[in-house]
Write an enzyme that holds these catalytic residues in place. Structure first.
Site, PDB file in Angstrom:
ATOM      1  N   HIS A   1     -16.443  21.747 -33.164  1.00  0.00           N
ATOM      2  CA  HIS A   1     -17.866  22.041 -33.404  1.00  0.00           C
ATOM      3  C   HIS A   1     -18.239  23.362 -32.734  1.00  0.00           C
ATOM      4  O   HIS A   1     -18.684  23.401 -31.585  1.00  0.00           O
ATOM      5  CB  HIS A   1     -18.728  20.888 -32.867  1.00  0.00           C
TER       6      HIS A   1
ATOM      7  N   HIS B   1     -19.945  27.387 -33.477  1.00  0.00           N
ATOM      8  CA  HIS B   1     -20.686  28.325 -34.331  1.00  0.00           C
ATOM      9  C   HIS B   1     -20.165  29.725 -34.021  1.00  0.00           C
ATOM     10  O   HIS B   1     -20.372  30.234 -32.923  1.00  0.00           O
ATOM     11  CB  HIS B   1     -22.188  28.231 -34.051  1.00  0.00           C
ATOM     12  N   LEU B   2     -19.501  30.338 -34.987  1.00  0.00           N
ATOM     13  CA  LEU B   2     -18.925  31.678 -34.767  1.00  0.00           C
ATOM     14  C   LEU B   2     -19.848  32.796 -35.252  1.00  0.00           C
ATOM     15  O   LEU B   2     -19.592  33.967 -34.992  1.00  0.00           O
ATOM     16  CB  LEU B   2     -17.548  31.785 -35.437  1.00  0.00           C
TER      17      LEU B   2
ATOM     18  N   ASP C   1     -24.843  21.418 -40.748  1.00  0.00           N
ATOM     19  CA  ASP C   1     -25.217  21.462 -39.311  1.00  0.00           C
ATOM     20  C   ASP C   1     -26.128  22.638 -38.985  1.00  0.00           C
ATOM     21  O   ASP C   1     -25.989  23.741 -39.512  1.00  0.00           O
ATOM     22  CB  ASP C   1     -23.978  21.507 -38.424  1.00  0.00           C
TER      23      ASP C   1
ATOM     24  N   HIS D   1     -22.626  15.677 -32.100  1.00  0.00           N
ATOM     25  CA  HIS D   1     -23.458  15.717 -30.883  1.00  0.00           C
ATOM     26  C   HIS D   1     -24.368  14.503 -30.673  1.00  0.00           C
ATOM     27  O   HIS D   1     -25.589  14.623 -30.682  1.00  0.00           O
ATOM     28  CB  HIS D   1     -24.272  17.017 -30.798  1.00  0.00           C
TER      29      HIS D   1
ATOM     30  N   ASP E   1     -20.238  22.290 -29.432  1.00  0.00           N
ATOM     31  CA  ASP E   1     -21.402  22.814 -30.158  1.00  0.00           C
ATOM     32  C   ASP E   1     -21.721  24.224 -29.638  1.00  0.00           C
ATOM     33  O   ASP E   1     -22.894  24.583 -29.452  1.00  0.00           O
ATOM     34  CB  ASP E   1     -22.613  21.886 -30.061  1.00  0.00           C
TER      35      ASP E   1
ATOM     36  N   HIS F   1     -26.327  32.812 -28.736  1.00  0.00           N
ATOM     37  CA  HIS F   1     -27.528  33.576 -29.088  1.00  0.00           C
ATOM     38  C   HIS F   1     -27.583  34.781 -28.153  1.00  0.00           C
ATOM     39  O   HIS F   1     -27.436  34.625 -26.940  1.00  0.00           O
ATOM     40  CB  HIS F   1     -28.799  32.747 -28.891  1.00  0.00           C
TER      41      HIS F   1
HETATM   42 ZN   LIG Z   1     -26.277  20.239 -34.966  1.00  0.00          ZN
HETATM   43 ZN   LIG Z   2     -23.862  22.706 -34.137  1.00  0.00          ZN
END
Ligand SMILES: [Zn+2]
Ligand SMILES: [Zn+2]
Length: 425
Positions: A61, A63-64, A153, A233, A306, A310
Protein backbone atom coordinates in the site's frame (compact mmCIF):
# COMPACT_ATOMS: atom_id res chain seq x y z
CA UNK A 1 27.86 -13.86 -10.01
CA UNK A 2 26.88 -15.40 -6.69
CA UNK A 3 26.15 -14.02 -3.26
CA UNK A 4 26.54 -15.92 -0.01
CA UNK A 5 24.89 -14.59 3.14
CA UNK A 6 26.42 -16.39 6.09
CA UNK A 7 25.42 -17.07 9.66
CA UNK A 8 22.21 -15.00 9.81
CA UNK A 9 18.97 -15.85 11.56
CA UNK A 10 17.06 -16.91 8.46
CA UNK A 11 13.34 -16.33 8.89
CA UNK A 12 11.11 -17.51 6.04
CA UNK A 13 7.56 -17.65 7.39
CA UNK A 14 6.19 -19.16 4.16
CA UNK A 15 8.15 -22.31 4.89
CA UNK A 16 8.23 -22.23 8.69
CA UNK A 17 11.98 -21.56 8.65
CA UNK A 18 13.60 -19.81 11.63
CA UNK A 19 17.19 -21.01 12.06
CA UNK A 20 20.74 -19.70 11.93
CA UNK A 21 22.15 -20.74 8.58
CA UNK A 22 23.51 -19.50 5.25
CA UNK A 23 21.72 -18.44 2.08
CA UNK A 24 23.33 -18.90 -1.33
CA UNK A 25 22.08 -16.80 -4.23
CA UNK A 26 23.06 -17.55 -7.82
CA UNK A 27 21.84 -15.93 -11.01
CA UNK A 28 19.34 -13.80 -9.16
CA UNK A 29 17.59 -16.72 -7.47
CA UNK A 30 17.78 -18.46 -4.11
CA UNK A 31 20.00 -21.50 -4.76
CA UNK A 32 20.29 -23.12 -1.37
CA UNK A 33 19.77 -22.68 2.38
CA UNK A 34 21.85 -24.56 4.93
CA UNK A 35 24.72 -24.58 7.38
CA UNK A 36 28.35 -24.17 6.28
CA UNK A 37 27.56 -23.58 2.60
CA UNK A 38 30.61 -23.43 0.34
CA UNK A 39 30.92 -20.37 -1.83
CA UNK A 40 31.54 -20.95 -5.55
CA UNK A 41 34.30 -18.91 -7.20
CA UNK A 42 33.79 -15.13 -7.53
CA UNK A 43 31.22 -15.02 -4.80
CA UNK A 44 30.46 -11.96 -2.74
CA UNK A 45 29.99 -12.86 0.92
CA UNK A 46 27.94 -10.96 3.48
CA UNK A 47 28.44 -11.79 7.13
CA UNK A 48 24.97 -11.69 8.71
CA UNK A 49 25.98 -12.73 12.21
CA UNK A 50 23.45 -11.28 14.66
CA UNK A 51 21.19 -10.19 11.79
CA UNK A 52 17.78 -11.37 10.60
CA UNK A 53 17.75 -12.59 6.99
CA UNK A 54 14.27 -12.69 5.52
CA UNK A 55 12.41 -12.47 2.22
CA UNK A 56 12.46 -8.91 0.89
CA UNK A 57 9.72 -6.91 2.58
CA UNK A 58 6.61 -6.20 0.52
CA UNK A 59 4.63 -3.02 1.11
CA UNK A 60 1.38 -3.47 -0.73
CA UNK A 61 0.00 0.00 0.00
CA UNK A 62 2.19 2.77 -1.39
CA UNK A 63 1.38 6.02 -3.18
CA UNK A 64 4.19 6.83 -5.63
CA UNK A 65 2.41 9.92 -7.04
CA UNK A 66 3.80 9.54 -10.57
CA UNK A 67 2.34 10.48 -12.99
CA UNK A 68 0.97 13.88 -12.06
CA UNK A 69 2.30 14.80 -8.65
CA UNK A 70 6.05 14.50 -9.06
CA UNK A 71 6.55 17.37 -6.59
CA UNK A 72 5.48 14.93 -3.83
CA UNK A 73 7.21 11.73 -4.99
CA UNK A 74 8.30 9.92 -8.13
CA UNK A 75 8.60 6.25 -8.92
CA UNK A 76 12.38 6.67 -8.63
CA UNK A 77 12.38 8.46 -5.25
CA UNK A 78 9.61 6.30 -3.78
CA UNK A 79 11.39 3.09 -4.68
CA UNK A 80 14.68 4.49 -3.34
CA UNK A 81 12.85 5.12 -0.05
CA UNK A 82 11.54 1.56 -0.21
CA UNK A 83 15.06 0.13 -0.52
CA UNK A 84 16.27 2.23 2.42
CA UNK A 85 13.42 0.77 4.46
CA UNK A 86 14.27 -2.81 3.51
CA UNK A 87 11.32 -3.04 1.13
CA UNK A 88 12.03 -4.89 -2.13
CA UNK A 89 8.52 -4.74 -3.60
CA UNK A 90 5.79 -2.15 -3.47
CA UNK A 91 2.28 -2.19 -4.85
CA UNK A 92 1.43 1.34 -5.93
CA UNK A 93 -2.01 2.84 -5.70
CA UNK A 94 -3.72 4.18 -8.83
CA UNK A 95 -4.78 7.59 -7.50
CA UNK A 96 -2.29 9.35 -9.73
CA UNK A 97 -3.11 12.07 -12.28
CA UNK A 98 -4.26 10.60 -14.58
CA UNK A 99 -5.36 7.54 -12.64
CA UNK A 100 -3.94 4.10 -13.46
CA UNK A 101 -7.11 2.97 -15.19
CA UNK A 102 -5.81 1.63 -18.52
CA UNK A 103 -3.33 -0.96 -19.69
CA UNK A 104 -1.03 1.79 -20.99
CA UNK A 105 -1.03 3.52 -17.60
CA UNK A 106 -0.03 0.29 -15.82
CA UNK A 107 2.69 -0.27 -18.42
CA UNK A 108 4.01 3.25 -17.85
CA UNK A 109 4.50 2.44 -14.16
CA UNK A 110 6.45 -0.70 -15.09
CA UNK A 111 8.61 1.26 -17.51
CA UNK A 112 9.47 3.95 -14.95
CA UNK A 113 10.22 1.29 -12.34
CA UNK A 114 12.59 -0.45 -14.75
CA UNK A 115 14.33 2.84 -15.40
CA UNK A 116 14.72 3.53 -11.68
CA UNK A 117 16.22 0.05 -11.06
CA UNK A 118 15.34 0.17 -7.36
CA UNK A 119 12.58 -1.92 -5.80
CA UNK A 120 10.02 -3.96 -7.77
CA UNK A 121 6.82 -2.06 -8.47
CA UNK A 122 3.49 -3.81 -8.92
CA UNK A 123 0.76 -1.43 -10.06
CA UNK A 124 -2.73 -1.62 -8.64
CA UNK A 125 -5.41 -0.67 -11.15
CA UNK A 126 -8.36 1.64 -10.58
CA UNK A 127 -11.77 0.02 -10.13
CA UNK A 128 -13.53 2.81 -12.03
CA UNK A 129 -12.52 5.08 -14.89
CA UNK A 130 -10.74 8.14 -13.53
CA UNK A 131 -11.64 6.84 -10.06
CA UNK A 132 -14.90 8.68 -10.58
CA UNK A 133 -17.05 5.82 -9.37
CA UNK A 134 -19.26 5.88 -12.44
CA UNK A 135 -18.00 3.29 -14.90
CA UNK A 136 -15.78 0.24 -14.45
CA UNK A 137 -12.18 0.70 -15.62
CA UNK A 138 -10.65 -1.66 -18.19
CA UNK A 139 -10.13 -4.47 -15.69
CA UNK A 140 -9.01 -7.03 -18.29
CA UNK A 141 -6.61 -4.60 -19.98
CA UNK A 142 -5.17 -3.58 -16.64
CA UNK A 143 -4.52 -7.21 -15.74
CA UNK A 144 -2.81 -7.54 -19.12
CA UNK A 145 -0.70 -4.48 -18.24
CA UNK A 146 0.40 -6.07 -14.96
CA UNK A 147 -2.14 -4.80 -12.42
CA UNK A 148 -2.06 -7.03 -9.33
CA UNK A 149 -5.25 -5.79 -7.66
CA UNK A 150 -7.95 -3.16 -7.97
CA UNK A 151 -8.92 -0.17 -5.87
CA UNK A 152 -10.08 3.43 -6.04
CA UNK A 153 -8.03 4.07 -2.87
CA UNK A 154 -8.07 7.63 -1.74
CA UNK A 155 -11.77 7.22 -2.28
CA UNK A 156 -14.30 4.45 -1.74
CA UNK A 157 -16.39 2.97 -4.54
CA UNK A 158 -19.61 4.63 -3.46
CA UNK A 159 -21.99 2.79 -5.78
CA UNK A 160 -22.64 -0.68 -4.36
CA UNK A 161 -23.81 -2.06 -7.69
CA UNK A 162 -20.53 -1.01 -9.36
CA UNK A 163 -18.59 -2.56 -6.50
CA UNK A 164 -20.53 -5.79 -6.95
CA UNK A 165 -19.65 -5.90 -10.65
CA UNK A 166 -16.03 -5.01 -9.92
CA UNK A 167 -15.83 -7.96 -7.58
CA UNK A 168 -17.40 -10.27 -10.16
CA UNK A 169 -14.83 -9.16 -12.76
CA UNK A 170 -11.88 -9.34 -10.40
CA UNK A 171 -12.90 -12.82 -9.37
CA UNK A 172 -12.67 -13.93 -13.00
CA UNK A 173 -9.03 -12.79 -13.01
CA UNK A 174 -8.42 -14.02 -9.44
CA UNK A 175 -7.48 -10.50 -8.34
CA UNK A 176 -8.45 -8.98 -5.00
CA UNK A 177 -10.41 -5.77 -4.66
CA UNK A 178 -8.67 -3.51 -2.15
CA UNK A 179 -11.16 -1.40 -0.28
CA UNK A 180 -10.72 2.09 1.07
CA UNK A 181 -13.79 1.74 3.30
CA UNK A 182 -15.35 5.12 3.94
CA UNK A 183 -18.90 6.43 3.85
CA UNK A 184 -18.25 9.91 2.48
CA UNK A 185 -21.42 11.40 3.92
CA UNK A 186 -20.61 10.23 7.43
CA UNK A 187 -16.97 11.35 7.21
CA UNK A 188 -17.68 14.64 5.43
CA UNK A 189 -15.25 17.42 6.40
CA UNK A 190 -13.89 15.22 9.19
CA UNK A 191 -10.40 16.28 10.23
CA UNK A 192 -9.83 13.65 12.93
CA UNK A 193 -11.54 10.80 14.74
CA UNK A 194 -14.96 11.72 16.11
CA UNK A 195 -14.92 11.38 19.88
CA UNK A 196 -13.83 12.96 23.11
CA UNK A 197 -10.66 14.44 21.60
CA UNK A 198 -12.39 16.02 18.59
CA UNK A 199 -14.97 17.56 20.90
CA UNK A 200 -12.25 18.87 23.20
CA UNK A 201 -10.28 20.36 20.31
CA UNK A 202 -13.38 21.65 18.55
CA UNK A 203 -12.47 19.86 15.33
CA UNK A 204 -14.88 18.14 13.00
CA UNK A 205 -14.98 14.37 13.52
CA UNK A 206 -14.76 11.40 11.15
CA UNK A 207 -16.52 8.66 13.08
CA UNK A 208 -15.39 5.02 13.14
CA UNK A 209 -18.81 4.03 11.89
CA UNK A 210 -18.08 5.77 8.56
CA UNK A 211 -15.45 3.09 8.02
CA UNK A 212 -17.40 0.22 9.54
CA UNK A 213 -20.57 0.50 7.43
CA UNK A 214 -18.40 0.20 4.31
CA UNK A 215 -16.34 -2.67 5.70
CA UNK A 216 -19.64 -4.44 6.33
CA UNK A 217 -20.78 -3.75 2.74
CA UNK A 218 -17.53 -5.04 1.25
CA UNK A 219 -17.73 -8.26 3.24
CA UNK A 220 -21.39 -8.72 2.29
CA UNK A 221 -20.56 -8.23 -1.40
CA UNK A 222 -17.57 -10.57 -1.17
CA UNK A 223 -19.84 -13.19 0.37
CA UNK A 224 -22.35 -12.70 -2.45
CA UNK A 225 -19.84 -12.77 -5.29
CA UNK A 226 -17.23 -15.16 -3.90
CA UNK A 227 -14.59 -12.55 -4.72
CA UNK A 228 -11.55 -11.72 -2.62
CA UNK A 229 -11.71 -8.41 -0.78
CA UNK A 230 -8.85 -6.82 1.15
CA UNK A 231 -9.72 -4.14 3.68
CA UNK A 232 -7.04 -1.46 3.49
CA UNK A 233 -5.84 0.45 6.58
CA UNK A 234 -8.19 -0.99 9.21
CA UNK A 235 -8.38 1.69 11.90
CA UNK A 236 -11.25 0.86 14.23
CA UNK A 237 -12.16 -1.87 16.71
CA UNK A 238 -15.47 -2.39 14.91
CA UNK A 239 -13.73 -2.99 11.58
CA UNK A 240 -11.40 -5.56 13.14
CA UNK A 241 -14.43 -7.40 14.52
CA UNK A 242 -16.21 -7.34 11.14
CA UNK A 243 -13.18 -8.82 9.37
CA UNK A 244 -12.86 -11.45 12.10
CA UNK A 245 -16.50 -12.48 11.71
CA UNK A 246 -16.27 -12.45 7.92
CA UNK A 247 -13.35 -14.87 8.10
CA UNK A 248 -15.18 -17.12 10.54
CA UNK A 249 -18.04 -17.30 8.06
CA UNK A 250 -15.73 -18.28 5.21
CA UNK A 251 -15.78 -14.97 3.33
CA UNK A 252 -12.55 -14.37 1.38
CA UNK A 253 -11.64 -11.24 3.28
CA UNK A 254 -8.19 -10.11 4.39
CA UNK A 255 -7.26 -7.19 6.60
CA UNK A 256 -4.42 -4.72 6.66
CA UNK A 257 -3.05 -2.43 9.38
CA UNK A 258 -0.61 0.48 9.12
CA UNK A 259 1.98 1.25 11.82
CA UNK A 260 0.49 4.65 12.70
CA UNK A 261 -2.87 3.08 13.50
CA UNK A 262 -1.44 0.82 16.19
CA UNK A 263 1.21 3.16 17.65
CA UNK A 264 -0.56 6.55 17.76
CA UNK A 265 -3.96 7.80 18.91
CA UNK A 266 -6.17 10.82 18.29
CA UNK A 267 -4.58 12.49 21.34
CA UNK A 268 -1.65 13.29 19.01
CA UNK A 269 -3.87 15.89 17.31
CA UNK A 270 -3.63 18.06 20.44
CA UNK A 271 -0.52 19.51 18.79
CA UNK A 272 -2.58 20.48 15.70
CA UNK A 273 0.31 18.99 13.70
CA UNK A 274 -0.91 17.92 10.26
CA UNK A 275 1.57 15.02 10.28
CA UNK A 276 -1.01 13.27 12.44
CA UNK A 277 -3.76 13.78 9.85
CA UNK A 278 -4.63 10.88 7.60
CA UNK A 279 -7.62 8.95 6.29
CA UNK A 280 -8.80 6.92 8.09
CA UNK A 281 -7.75 8.98 11.08
CA UNK A 282 -5.87 8.02 14.23
CA UNK A 283 -8.41 6.67 16.68
CA UNK A 284 -8.50 5.76 20.38
CA UNK A 285 -6.48 3.53 22.69
CA UNK A 286 -9.33 0.95 22.50
CA UNK A 287 -9.05 0.85 18.71
CA UNK A 288 -5.27 0.43 18.96
CA UNK A 289 -5.74 -2.50 21.36
CA UNK A 290 -8.28 -4.08 18.98
CA UNK A 291 -5.88 -3.79 16.02
CA UNK A 292 -3.11 -5.38 18.09
CA UNK A 293 -5.51 -8.22 19.00
CA UNK A 294 -6.37 -8.59 15.32
CA UNK A 295 -2.69 -8.78 14.42
CA UNK A 296 -2.14 -11.35 17.15
CA UNK A 297 -5.02 -13.68 16.22
CA UNK A 298 -4.49 -13.41 12.45
CA UNK A 299 -7.58 -11.33 11.66
CA UNK A 300 -5.19 -8.71 10.28
CA UNK A 301 -3.06 -10.49 7.67
CA UNK A 302 -0.96 -7.67 6.29
CA UNK A 303 1.22 -4.83 7.53
CA UNK A 304 1.58 -1.94 5.09
CA UNK A 305 2.48 1.73 5.27
CA UNK A 306 -0.07 3.67 3.19
CA UNK A 307 3.02 5.74 2.27
CA UNK A 308 1.35 9.00 1.17
CA UNK A 309 3.87 11.74 0.36
CA UNK A 310 2.86 15.39 0.27
CA UNK A 311 5.32 18.20 -0.41
CA UNK A 312 6.04 20.26 2.74
CA UNK A 313 4.19 23.38 1.56
CA UNK A 314 0.98 21.36 1.30
CA UNK A 315 1.27 19.69 4.69
CA UNK A 316 2.13 23.03 6.34
CA UNK A 317 -1.37 24.40 5.76
CA UNK A 318 -3.87 24.69 8.62
CA UNK A 319 -5.06 21.34 9.90
CA UNK A 320 -8.44 21.45 8.18
CA UNK A 321 -6.82 22.47 4.85
CA UNK A 322 -3.85 20.08 4.91
CA UNK A 323 -4.10 16.92 2.81
CA UNK A 324 -4.48 13.50 4.44
CA UNK A 325 -1.58 11.11 4.66
CA UNK A 326 1.92 10.45 5.93
CA UNK A 327 5.00 8.78 4.51
CA UNK A 328 6.02 5.42 5.91
CA UNK A 329 8.49 3.41 3.85
CA UNK A 330 11.59 4.43 5.78
CA UNK A 331 10.00 3.95 9.22
CA UNK A 332 7.98 0.81 8.45
CA UNK A 333 10.36 -1.71 9.99
CA UNK A 334 11.46 0.14 13.15
CA UNK A 335 7.94 1.29 14.03
CA UNK A 336 6.62 -2.26 13.57
CA UNK A 337 9.48 -3.54 15.75
CA UNK A 338 8.63 -0.93 18.40
CA UNK A 339 4.89 -1.52 18.23
CA UNK A 340 4.83 -5.29 17.79
CA UNK A 341 8.09 -7.07 18.66
CA UNK A 342 9.22 -5.02 21.67
CA UNK A 343 5.90 -5.30 23.59
CA UNK A 344 5.65 -9.01 22.66
CA UNK A 345 2.56 -8.69 20.45
CA UNK A 346 4.16 -10.68 17.62
CA UNK A 347 7.27 -12.82 17.20
CA UNK A 348 9.70 -12.05 14.36
CA UNK A 349 8.30 -14.84 12.15
CA UNK A 350 4.71 -13.71 12.78
CA UNK A 351 5.53 -10.08 12.03
CA UNK A 352 7.56 -10.89 8.93
CA UNK A 353 4.78 -13.16 7.65
CA UNK A 354 2.58 -10.06 7.45
CA UNK A 355 5.32 -8.15 5.59
CA UNK A 356 6.29 -10.88 3.11
CA UNK A 357 4.27 -13.94 2.17
CA UNK A 358 0.84 -12.65 3.24
CA UNK A 359 0.84 -9.54 1.02
CA UNK A 360 2.35 -11.67 -1.78
CA UNK A 361 -0.63 -14.00 -1.50
CA UNK A 362 -3.18 -11.17 -1.47
CA UNK A 363 -1.63 -9.78 -4.66
CA UNK A 364 -0.92 -13.16 -6.21
CA UNK A 365 2.73 -12.30 -6.85
CA UNK A 366 5.59 -14.76 -6.91
CA UNK A 367 7.54 -13.14 -4.03
CA UNK A 368 7.79 -13.21 -0.27
CA UNK A 369 9.74 -16.43 0.27
CA UNK A 370 13.32 -17.72 0.37
CA UNK A 371 12.33 -21.09 -1.10
CA UNK A 372 15.10 -22.41 -3.41
CA UNK A 373 14.27 -21.30 -6.94
CA UNK A 374 12.50 -18.13 -5.83
CA UNK A 375 13.62 -14.69 -7.03
CA UNK A 376 16.35 -13.57 -4.63
CA UNK A 377 14.67 -10.59 -2.99
CA UNK A 378 16.21 -10.58 0.46
CA UNK A 379 16.31 -8.13 3.37
CA UNK A 380 19.02 -8.28 6.00
CA UNK A 381 17.89 -6.59 9.19
CA UNK A 382 20.03 -5.44 12.08
CA UNK A 383 17.48 -5.93 14.90
CA UNK A 384 19.56 -4.23 17.59
CA UNK A 385 20.93 -1.01 16.11
CA UNK A 386 19.52 2.05 17.85
CA UNK A 387 18.87 5.21 15.90
CA UNK A 388 16.75 8.35 15.89
CA UNK A 389 14.28 8.99 13.11
CA UNK A 390 15.22 12.11 11.15
CA UNK A 391 13.00 12.75 8.10
CA UNK A 392 15.69 14.99 6.61
CA UNK A 393 17.76 11.86 6.01
CA UNK A 394 14.98 10.17 4.00
CA UNK A 395 15.24 9.25 0.33
CA UNK A 396 11.58 10.08 -0.12
CA UNK A 397 10.88 13.48 -1.66
CA UNK A 398 8.47 14.32 1.14
CA UNK A 399 8.94 14.79 4.86
CA UNK A 400 5.44 14.29 6.28
CA UNK A 401 6.41 11.84 8.99
CA UNK A 402 4.81 11.77 12.46
CA UNK A 403 7.70 9.80 13.97
CA UNK A 404 10.43 12.45 13.74
CA UNK A 405 12.69 12.32 16.77
CA UNK A 406 11.56 8.85 17.86
CA UNK A 407 14.32 6.66 19.24
CA UNK A 408 13.94 3.27 17.59
CA UNK A 409 15.73 -0.03 17.32
CA UNK A 410 16.31 -2.04 14.15
CA UNK A 411 16.75 -1.17 10.50
CA UNK A 412 17.59 -2.71 7.15
CA UNK A 413 21.29 -3.39 6.84
CA UNK A 414 21.09 -4.61 3.23
CA UNK A 415 18.32 -4.76 0.66
CA UNK A 416 18.77 -7.25 -2.15
CA UNK A 417 16.55 -7.28 -5.25
CA UNK A 418 16.85 -10.11 -7.74
CA UNK A 419 20.24 -11.06 -6.28
CA UNK A 420 21.69 -7.51 -6.54
CA UNK A 421 22.58 -5.61 -3.38
CA UNK A 422 20.66 -2.40 -4.08
CA UNK A 423 21.06 -0.76 -0.69
CA UNK A 424 23.48 -1.09 2.20
CA UNK A 425 23.52 0.85 5.41
ZN1 LIG B 1 -7.13 4.79 1.63
ZN1 LIG C 1 -3.76 4.75 0.52
Amino acid sequence: MSLLIVNGRVVDPANGVDVIQDVLVTNGRIAKLGGGLKAPAATETIDATGKVVCPGLIDMHVHLREPGREEDETIATGTAAALAGGVTSVACMPNTEPAIDTQAAAEFVHLQAQRARNANVFPVGAVTKGREGKELAEIGGLVEGGAVGFTDDGSPVVNSEIMRRAMEYCKMFDKAVLSHSEDLELSKNGVMNEGFESMRLGLRGYPAVAEEVMVYREIALARLTGARVHILHVSSAGSVELVRRGKEQGVRVTGEACPHHFTLTDECLRTYDSNFKMSPPLRTRLDVEAILDGLRDGTIDVLSTDHAPHAPEKKMRELDQAPNGIIGLETFLPICIKGLIEPGVLSWPKMLEKMTINPARVLGIDRGTLRPGAVADVTIIDPDVEWTIDPHQFRSKSRNCPFAGWKVRGRARATIVGGDVKFEH
